[in-house]
Design a protein around this motif. Structure first.
Motif, PDB file in Angstrom:
ATOM      1  N   ARG A 120      52.876  23.334  -6.546  1.00  0.00           N
ATOM      2  CA  ARG A 120      53.739  24.493  -6.803  1.00  0.00           C
ATOM      3  C   ARG A 120      53.882  25.400  -5.562  1.00  0.00           C
ATOM      4  NH1 ARG A 120      55.398  26.064 -11.704  1.00  0.00           N
ATOM      5  NH2 ARG A 120      54.152  24.344 -12.521  1.00  0.00           N
ATOM      6  N   ALA A 121      52.750  25.757  -4.957  1.00  0.00           N
ATOM      7  CA  ALA A 121      52.788  26.719  -3.851  1.00  0.00           C
ATOM      8  C   ALA A 121      53.536  26.161  -2.641  1.00  0.00           C
ATOM      9  CB  ALA A 121      51.365  27.122  -3.456  1.00  0.00           C
ATOM     10  N   HIS A 122      53.492  24.836  -2.463  1.00  0.00           N
ATOM     11  CA  HIS A 122      54.233  24.249  -1.344  1.00  0.00           C
ATOM     12  C   HIS A 122      55.732  24.227  -1.634  1.00  0.00           C
ATOM     13  CE1 HIS A 122      55.757  21.751   1.832  1.00  0.00           C
ATOM     14  NE2 HIS A 122      56.173  20.841   0.951  1.00  0.00           N
ATOM     15  N   ALA A 123      56.124  23.875  -2.862  1.00  0.00           N
ATOM     16  CA  ALA A 123      57.550  23.886  -3.205  1.00  0.00           C
ATOM     17  C   ALA A 123      58.102  25.283  -2.937  1.00  0.00           C
ATOM     18  CB  ALA A 123      57.749  23.480  -4.659  1.00  0.00           C
ATOM     19  N   GLU A 124      57.323  26.302  -3.325  1.00  0.00           N
ATOM     20  CA  GLU A 124      57.782  27.684  -3.164  1.00  0.00           C
ATOM     21  C   GLU A 124      57.850  28.102  -1.699  1.00  0.00           C
ATOM     22  OE1 GLU A 124      56.208  29.047  -7.593  1.00  0.00           O
ATOM     23  OE2 GLU A 124      55.067  29.684  -5.815  1.00  0.00           O
TER      24      GLU A 124
END
Ligand code: MN
Length: 203
Positions: free
Chosen positions: A11-15
């Motif tokens: 999640r944090a990388h997609a964001e």
């Protein structure tokens, strides 16, 4: 042998790259010529000025299979390592904007760094695998398979509905947050737990 890669699986990388969280795994491949093993250096390609590292947990397929049920997926891998999905970010962004395939930004020679494989133990299967990337001695990425959007077993099942999995195939399972650029002279080290499984110098 094929190298299957999963995009946007944390999640944090997609964001951090301004991408939406996918509803299904995002899959792409690298050709066998992309492999960089044995701690060889990567020569900074002249077609990019934004070469980025993405450290990822990599599994090695140990059994042939198609339409693999998720509950049997654990039988298809016994060894893991860490690798780098090197990305020419500037090229990738141009291609993404046009809706074009991004192979040249992701599958170029040397873009798939692979470390030494280690046997997965029962504890890791249950409690997850922690991995990290050091750049010039500093930790720049920390990953934990507990934070995967799509689990390894789900990925095996999903991928095998499109592509027959064969012994020796690799799956790069996606990168956690913290991706960034490298420069000539940088040294990258990939680890699972405290064990160093590859180093890669940028030349
Ligand atoms: Mn990646």
């Amino acid at each position: 042998m094929k190298i299957i890669c999963i995009g946007r699986n944390y999640r944090a990388h997609a964001e951090e790259l301004g991408n939406k969280i996918p509803e299904r795994p995002l899959i792409f491949m690298k050709p066998p010529s992309a492999l960089l093993v044995g701690n060889k250096p990567l020569y900074y390609p002249d077609f990019t000025s934004a070469l980025h590292f993405e450290c990822e947990l990599v599994i090695k397929i140990c059994k042939n299979g198609k339409h693999i049920d998720e509950k049997f997926a654990h039988r298809y891998y016994t060894e893991v390592s860490v690798g780098i999905d090197f990305t020419a970010r500037d090229l990738q962004n141009q291609l993404k904007a046009k809706g074009h395939p991004w192979e040249i930004a992701k599958g170029f020679d040397g873009s798939a760094v692979l470390g030494k494989f280690v046997q997965l133990d029962e504890k890791q299967r249950k409690s997850g695998i922690q991995f990290s990337l050091l750049k010039n001695g500093e930790v720049v990425q920390l990953g934990d398979t507990n934070n995967l959007i799509f689990s390894i077993d789900y990925l095996i099942s999903y991928v095998s509905t499109f592509f027959k999995l064969q012994i020796g195939d690799y799956i790069f399972t996606g990168t956690p947050e913290g991706v960034g650029p490298v420069e000539v002279g940088d040294q990258l080290v990939g680890r699972i737990g405290g064990e160093e499984l590859f180093f890669c110098n940028i030349k």
